[in-house]
Design an enzyme around this catalytic site. Structure first.
Site, short mmCIF file in Angstrom:
data_model
loop_
_atom_site.label_atom_id
_atom_site.label_comp_id
_atom_site.label_asym_id
_atom_site.label_seq_id
_atom_site.Cartn_x
_atom_site.Cartn_y
_atom_site.Cartn_z
N GLU A 115 43.22 74.38 11.83
CA GLU A 115 42.55 75.14 13.16
C GLU A 115 42.80 76.58 13.27
O GLU A 115 41.97 77.35 13.81
CB GLU A 115 42.76 74.30 14.50
CG GLU A 115 42.31 73.01 14.39
CD GLU A 115 40.92 72.92 14.61
OE1 GLU A 115 40.32 73.56 15.32
OE2 GLU A 115 40.38 71.89 14.11
N SER A 396 50.19 23.17 59.61
CA SER A 396 51.74 22.68 59.67
C SER A 396 52.72 23.36 58.78
O SER A 396 53.79 23.06 58.78
CB SER A 396 51.53 21.17 59.47
OG SER A 396 50.97 20.60 60.42
#
Length: 775
Positions: A115, A396
């Site tokens: 690059e 309950s």
């Protein structure tokens, strides 16, 4: 003869004229014209340079500023299970940020050679490379040759648009120079290596190494030379050079070899290394490519993210690059999903039937799995999540939390404590009844809880006091709307979700220590900072309270309303809970008198705790439970514990608890809460012969009552079973008749069609015969 001159100037002039004649110079008029042309060219050049300088200055003036925040890329968040294994990556971009020290020198050389060969020599702009690019661009369209340095690529990807224009290029040069003045080469290189797109959704070299070669960010040094070269070759065209795609293998091989040649040319590798690397197939080392799957365990990970965002302010899960370590057990969650989303484990009555549960570690409060909705109400990421969001009346199941737990904690009641189950009302005069619409006289709280009677629960709450009950429940993580409680909460008319109820019950199984139920252990930031999100345990009740409640809930599961949930080989304690429709709703939708709105089961072993809710999201025709459908919540608990309950140990009785005649008592309790003195417990300071006789008589009555209750319960269950079988037989008979009717109609229709066809055929044949005869 020598020539003579009057003046020295004259001699010089003659000499100069002769020299001009020898050189063949133009006459004075021609010289004057050239001079003018040169002056004009010089003037035009100066003006052009000036105009160019002004133009460039204007372009640079419009360039964006170097903004450090734009150099920071969004980082994906990674989620891990309870064993630290990777689960899923969530974020805008799949990216793992790494430091320069993590980059192998070979990988650095591969990218620089490919690059930007002069990266460590220029100040952001490679003059030779730029000139070469300009020359090539002059031969074709502008932008055909880039010539960008690594620094310029960082600028282009961070600040500028991808449009190829002279203005953008000039701005790129200017900003690249500025960037080089502000940051070091290593910093700029890492901006590039962490930013670039390398295909398959991977941004940065670390994500790409993981995607293509299965190598984590901490082990990039395991990359081989051919692998490093392949990664460095990808930025030019990630899709075209993708080595995992069979049709691109040739192109990928050529591209990798170009990178290797560049590395050799720059002196980074030897000739032998070059030749050896070229021989390696470009597919070597690649991990099997898997298509991006949808998020696994959506309901659980939704709860994870909501917990992180609640506990850590100003975090962005999609871009902050967090590592979240969860409490998830993938096997348990997979099984939980199978329970909820198929009919292979639980047979659901219809598609509208819903359920939700939380399955957590009793000792730590770590959630291992959740079930959250079915079909259209199945939980989704960032959506509704029944396991943690739904609010329903617990019935309950709330009695141990709001009634009996507070009574034992504050008054040291024994499991044999007597309550007179008789006709009473709430303090406001509203009526209350037991589920069987009967009264049972004097009975122990163990029996009252075993058969889930409502009146003893209310009497217990009234004796303990609302404030103490509220405080006890809040210590177990229960919250109340507007911080207010009411007497009807004695039988669970408040609202909870499965997460809250599971957390509360786990404290009973953990010797009274409460751990806030949680989905996340810790969060690690990209810079390595660790935030521990594991809640600290707290003492919610005495160990004797936890054990007495647990022992009574054992009875519920062994011989009470929760027998369906019992698991062979495990020490299980638990409680059932249902809620009923009011008369108006029953009448509106035609629900039967015994229909149920919500059905819960909350239970635990020394290893796991689970709270399950089942029901319908809204009222409507057929949206009710009765008979066996009310037991589905019990079945869900049972199958999870059968599958994952491996700890067969028992709950341990604390030293301050003792047992007499199968009932538990607390040392140091008031005399009325202790057992009477018998031959077997002379050391206890209670009673005498009269008390012994009275106690014996009482025990006999209680035993008789217990047997009667069990007999009644069995008879009721038998009757219910017979009714269900009868309904089933009637349903089958009706279905059979309907099928026979359909079959008969089908046969009749077929017969008619065949007769019609036969008749048409005969008619046609007859016509043909008549026609032949006429001929």
């Amino acid at each position: 003869m020598s020539e003579t001159y009057r003046f020295r100037q004259e001699r010089k002039q003659v000499k100069k004229t002769k020299q001009d004649q020898k050189k063949g110079k133009n006459p004075p008029k021609r010289k004057s014209f050239l001079k003018k042309v040169l002056l004009w060219c010089l003037l035009l050049g100066v003006v052009s340079i000036g105009i160019g300088a002004v133009t460039v200055a204007a372009m640079i003036k419009d360039a964006p500023k170097i903004d450090a925040s734009k150099l920071v890329d969004p980082l994906s968040t990674k989620l891990y299970d309870k064993n630290g294994n990777f689960l899923y990556e969530y974020g805008k971009e799949k990216r793992t940020k790494i430091k320069y020290s993590q980059v192998p020198i070979m990988l650095e050389h591969a990218f620089i050679a490919t690059e930007d060969a002069h990266f460590y020599e220029h100040n952001g702009i490679d003059i030779k490379g730029t000139a070469r690019a300009i020359f090539k661009n002059l031969k074709g369209d502008f932008g055909s040759q880039g010539g960008s340095t690594i620094t310029q690529q960082v600028i282009k990807n961070s600040f500028l648009s991808p449009q190829k224009t002279i203005k953008r290029k000039v701005q790129e040069w200017s900003l690249a120079y500025q960037l080089e003045q502000k940051y070091s080469k290593h910093q700029i290189l890492m901006m590039y290596l962490n930013k670039i797109y390398l295909g398959d959704g991977a941004y940065g070299v670390a994500a790409a190494a993981k995607n293509y070669y299965g190598i984590d960010a901490d082990h990039l040094n395991k990359l081989t030379l051919p692998e490093a070269a392949m990664l460095a070759g990808l930025p030019q065209s990630p899709s075209y050079y993708d080595p995992t795609e069979p049709e691109h293998v040739k192109a990928a091989t050529n591209r990798r070899n170009i990178v290797l040649e560049a590395m050799y040319k720059q002196g980074y590798i030897t000739k032998k290394q070059l030749e050896d690397a070229k021989k390696v197939p470009v597919t070597a080392g690649l991990v099997p490519k898997t298509k991006q799957q949808g998020m696994p365990y959506e309901a659980f990970l939704d709860a994870v993210v909501k917990e992180v965002e609640r506990k850590l302010k100003n975090v962005d899960i999609s871009s902050d690059g967090l590592s979240i370590y969860t409490t998830l057990d993938p096997k348990a969650q997979t099984f939980a999903d199978k329970i909820m989303n198929t009919d292979t484990i639980i047979s659901y009555p219809n598609d509208n039937f819903q359920g939700a549960f939380v399955f957590l570690d009793t000792k730590t409060g770590e959630v291992r799995a959740i079930g959250s909705g079915r079909n259209q109400y199945k939980a989704s990421f960032r959506g509704n999540n029944f396991a943690v969001n739904i609010k329903r009346q617990p019935g309950s199941t709330f009695k141990p939390v709001f009634d009996y737990g507070p009574a034992i904690e504050n008054s040291k009641w024994s499991t044999a404590h007597q309550i007179n189950d008789h006709e009473i009302t709430y303090s406001n005069g509203q009526s209350i009844s037991n589920w069987d619409h009967q009264y049972h006289g004097m009975l122990s709280i163990r029996t009252a809880l075993q058969w889930s009677y409502n009146i003893p629960a209310l009497l217990t709450l009234q004796e303990v006091g609302m404030d103490k009950a509220q405080n006890f429940a809040e210590n177990l993580g229960i919250t109340f709307n507007n911080n207010k409680v009411y007497e009807s909460y004695a039988i669970g008319s408040n609202t909870v979700n499965p997460l809250e109820l599971a957390g509360a019950y786990s404290a009973f199984g953990n010797n009274g220590e409460y751990n806030t139920p949680h989905f996340v252990r810790k969060v690690v930031y990209p810079d390595g900072r660790v935030v521990n999100l594991t809640p600290k345990p707290k003492r919610a009740m005495h160990d004797y309270t936890a054990y007495l409640v647990t022992d009574m809930l054992r009875t519920v599961v062994k011989s009470g309303t929760g027998k369906t949930a019992n698991v062979l080989g495990l020490d299980v304690a638990g409680k059932t809970g249902t809620t009923n429709f009011d008369s108006k709703t029953r009448a509106q939708y035609g629900y039967p008198s015994g229909s149920v709105n919500d059905s819960w089961f909350a239970g635990y072993t020394p290893q796991y705790t689970m709270a399950v809710w089942t029901g319908y999201t809204k009222n409507g025709p057929g949206n009710y439970m009765d008979g066996n459908t009310t037991k589905i919540s019990h079945q869900m608990f049972k199958v999870m514990l059968e599958a994952f309950g491996t700890d067969q140990s028992s709950f341990q009785q604390p030293s301050d608890v003792y047992q007499v005649n199968n009932e538990l008592f607390i040392k140091g309790a008031n005399p009325e809460e202790g057992p009477p003195v018998t031959k077997n417990n002379k050391d206890k300071p209670f009673g005498g012969n009269k008390e012994d006789k009275k106690h014996k008589q009482h025990k006999q009555e209680e035993e008789k009552h217990k047997q009667q209750e069990e007999k009644k319960h069995k008879q009721k269950e038998k009757k219910h079973k017979q009714q269900e079988e009868k309904k089933h037989e009637q349903k089958e008979e009706k279905h059979k008749q309907q099928e026979e009717k359909k079959h008969k109609q089908k046969e009749e229709k077929h017969k008619q069609q065949e007769e019609k066809k036969h008749k048409q055929k005969e008619e046609k044949h007859k016509q043909q015969e008549e026609k032949k005869h006429e001929q």
